[in-house]
Design an enzyme around this catalytic site. Sequence first.
Site, PDB file in Angstrom:
ATOM      1  N   ASP A 114       6.359  -2.888   2.920  1.00 27.48           N
ATOM      2  CA  ASP A 114       7.805  -2.817   3.097  1.00 27.48           C
ATOM      3  C   ASP A 114       8.140  -1.557   3.881  1.00 27.48           C
ATOM      4  OD1 ASP A 114       8.818  -1.693  -0.259  1.00 27.48           O
ATOM      5  OD2 ASP A 114       7.240  -1.025   1.068  1.00 27.48           O
ATOM      6  N   TYR A 128       9.377   2.122   5.155  1.00 27.46           N
ATOM      7  CA  TYR A 128       9.320   3.441   4.520  1.00 27.46           C
ATOM      8  C   TYR A 128      10.661   3.721   3.836  1.00 27.46           C
ATOM      9  CZ  TYR A 128       5.148   4.158   7.406  1.00 27.46           C
ATOM     10  OH  TYR A 128       3.912   4.026   7.995  1.00 27.46           O
ATOM     11  N   PHE A 161       4.109  -0.162   9.495  1.00 22.20           N
ATOM     12  CA  PHE A 161       3.367   1.088   9.661  1.00 22.20           C
ATOM     13  C   PHE A 161       4.026   2.060  10.640  1.00 22.20           C
ATOM     14  CE2 PHE A 161       0.076  -1.900   8.214  1.00 22.20           C
ATOM     15  CZ  PHE A 161      -0.423  -1.213   7.128  1.00 22.20           C
ATOM     16  N   HIS A 195      -7.243  -1.126   2.783  1.00 23.69           N
ATOM     17  CA  HIS A 195      -6.004  -0.584   3.335  1.00 23.69           C
ATOM     18  C   HIS A 195      -6.262   0.843   3.839  1.00 23.69           C
ATOM     19  CE1 HIS A 195      -1.798   0.824   3.385  1.00 23.69           C
ATOM     20  NE2 HIS A 195      -1.482  -0.452   3.467  1.00 23.69           N
TER      21      HIS A 195
END
Length: 221
Positions: free
Chosen positions: A59, A61, A72, A179
Amino acid sequence: MPDPQVPAAWADLPFFRQDWPGIAARLTERDWLPGPGRVFAALELTPPDAARVVLLGQDPYPTPGHANGLAFSVTPQTALPRSLKNIYAEMREDLGAAPPNGDLSGWARQGVLLLNTSLSVLPGQAGAHAKWGWDKLVRQAVARAQAERPLAFILWGAHAQKAVAGLPRPQDLVIESAHPSPLSARRGFFGSRPFSRVNDWLRARGEAPIDWTLSETSVAG
């Protein structure tokens, strides 16, 4: 707060008839990020006929002024978040360079669909809208892009892998790893070389590679 504009190239997705009105009504109740001007930025910058790579985040920031609507990615003046620092570290090992800032709009303009599995969040409350039904949009958008061409999937972590489970086909490229978060990057993300692997696959298909080291600033210049 103005109403978000649904990108015309994606407006035929069932999500926008069936789910978006309810989500939009809930969003009017309080301030949220990245805000109406950026919530569909990933879809605006990468229409379905241009999508070549799918890279999923979770989701936006939750810090005001950081998110720009792309997975990202952050606004150019924002210091790199820890996961993005690791992404750039891996890119330097893989390609020898990385973008000069954290704005990934240059990737999106080359066909990298930078979708979060939730497109909104409350300030300071990561994951606040994770169960609102945004995941339906992600799956529909990916399927719509697949109707145009084979895709390369970069799936970092179990969340991204689960989000599109069952969608990749034999003709698609799937790169799965841990990740890039500091909590997991050393469990298989570092050394996975996703950027060169995607470009090798694109070249083998006769397509131009992604210039991963560009940022919005250098693309615009």
